[in-house]
Motif scaffolding. Structure first.
Motif: not given
Length: 300
Positions: A253-271
């Motif tokens: 949806l072209n919301q790159k900054a918010r997307a990256e923030q959520h990718f980092i959160m997902a990565s933290s939980l996945a780890i």
């Protein structure tokens, strides 16, 4: 239908005390919870269970011995299968079912529904066996169909996934939406269902479907609804799936900054949850979408 040892104990003591199911549950839980405990062997929360045991004057020693004697419950085995599925290790989960769980020893409807659901989902994801998946998911839906529980919802969602894998998006949508409608009535389900982390899969699979259909706003909305359910019911394990779905679709949806923030959160939980398949997927997206902060985080 053969009942579990726990179900038999509660029913026997209830009748000895002259209680109806409604009388036993008064001020503790619903009549439906008592019925599910007696007939399905489905345990409510510990607090509710102890209140029922106290009202029936059952000693804790007798109660715990009854639980231990009910060897057909397969609690640990089903838990291992669920954890493997959560880590997307469906082939290993299927092997565990075949090796450790004997269908003929399952004594309650709930146990049989668990068996059919997990056999179906591991056949689908681990082996791409659509016929086996359809059969087992439909077996779930034939059991105690008048009293919907989490496994009816999961099986309905599973049929949607199977149709999607067969490239029948219209039928897939029908079942994804049907599962969401069942979830809207979640207040009618007992605490076992409300707090079951398996619910995450219903929201995630549906969000993934709408993402593939390029309906990214709807995918974000469904992921957010799933996360809200997790927050309201203290479900922590598995949230990375929903956060990932939200991140991916925010990017679309072209919301790159918010997307990256959520990718980092997902990565933290996945780890934290040792979800290696999720980490691999996020690494792939970080390169494809040129998310520099995410790439730096994953290199730490």
């Amino acid at each position: 239908m053969k009942k579990s040892a726990v179900g038999k104990l509660i029913e026997t003591e209830r009748r000895k005390n002259g209680f109806t199911q409604e009388m036993l549950g008064d001020g503790i839980c619903t009549q439906g919870t008592i019925s599910n405990l007696e007939n399905l062997g489905r345990l409510p929360t510990l607090e509710t269970l102890l209140a029922i045991v106290e009202r029936l004057n059952i000693s804790l020693e007798q109660f715990y011995e009854t639980i231990k004697s009910d060897s057909s419950m397969y609690h640990d085995e089903f838990k291992q299968v669920q954890l493997l599925c959560n880590k997307l290790k469906h082939k290993e989960a299927k092997e565990l079912i075949v090796q450790l769980i004997e269908f003929d020893r399952l004594t309650t409807n709930l146990q049989r529904m668990k068996y059919y659901y997990y056999f179906g989902i591991t056949s689908l994801i681990g082996e791409n066996d659509y016929r086996e998946a359809f059969y087992n998911f439909n077996q779930v839906l034939t059991i105690d169909s008048e009293n919907a529980n989490i496994f009816h919802i999961l099986a309905t969602n599973g049929i949607g996934v199977t149709y999607y894998f067969e490239n029948d998006s219209d039928k897939a949508k029908t079942y994804f939406e049907k599962a969401l409608i069942l979830l809207e009535n979640i207040s009618e389900l007992d605490s076992f269902d409300v707090r079951n982390s398996e619910i995450i899969k219903v929201y995630f699979n549906t969000a993934e479907y709408y993402s593939e259909m390029h309906e990214h706003k709807k995918a974000v909305d469904i992921a957010e609804k799933g996360l809200e359910h997790c927050r309201n019911n203290d479900i922590d394990f598995g949230q990375e799936f929903l956060i990932y779905a939200k991140a991916y679709n925010l990017y679309k949806l072209n919301q790159k900054a918010r997307a990256e923030q959520h990718f980092i959160m997902a990565s933290s939980l996945a780890i934290l949850n040792d979800n290696q398949n999720m980490i691999i997927a996020i690494k792939k997206d970080s390169k494809e979408f040129n998310l520099e902060l995410l790439e730096k985080f994953l290199e730490m």
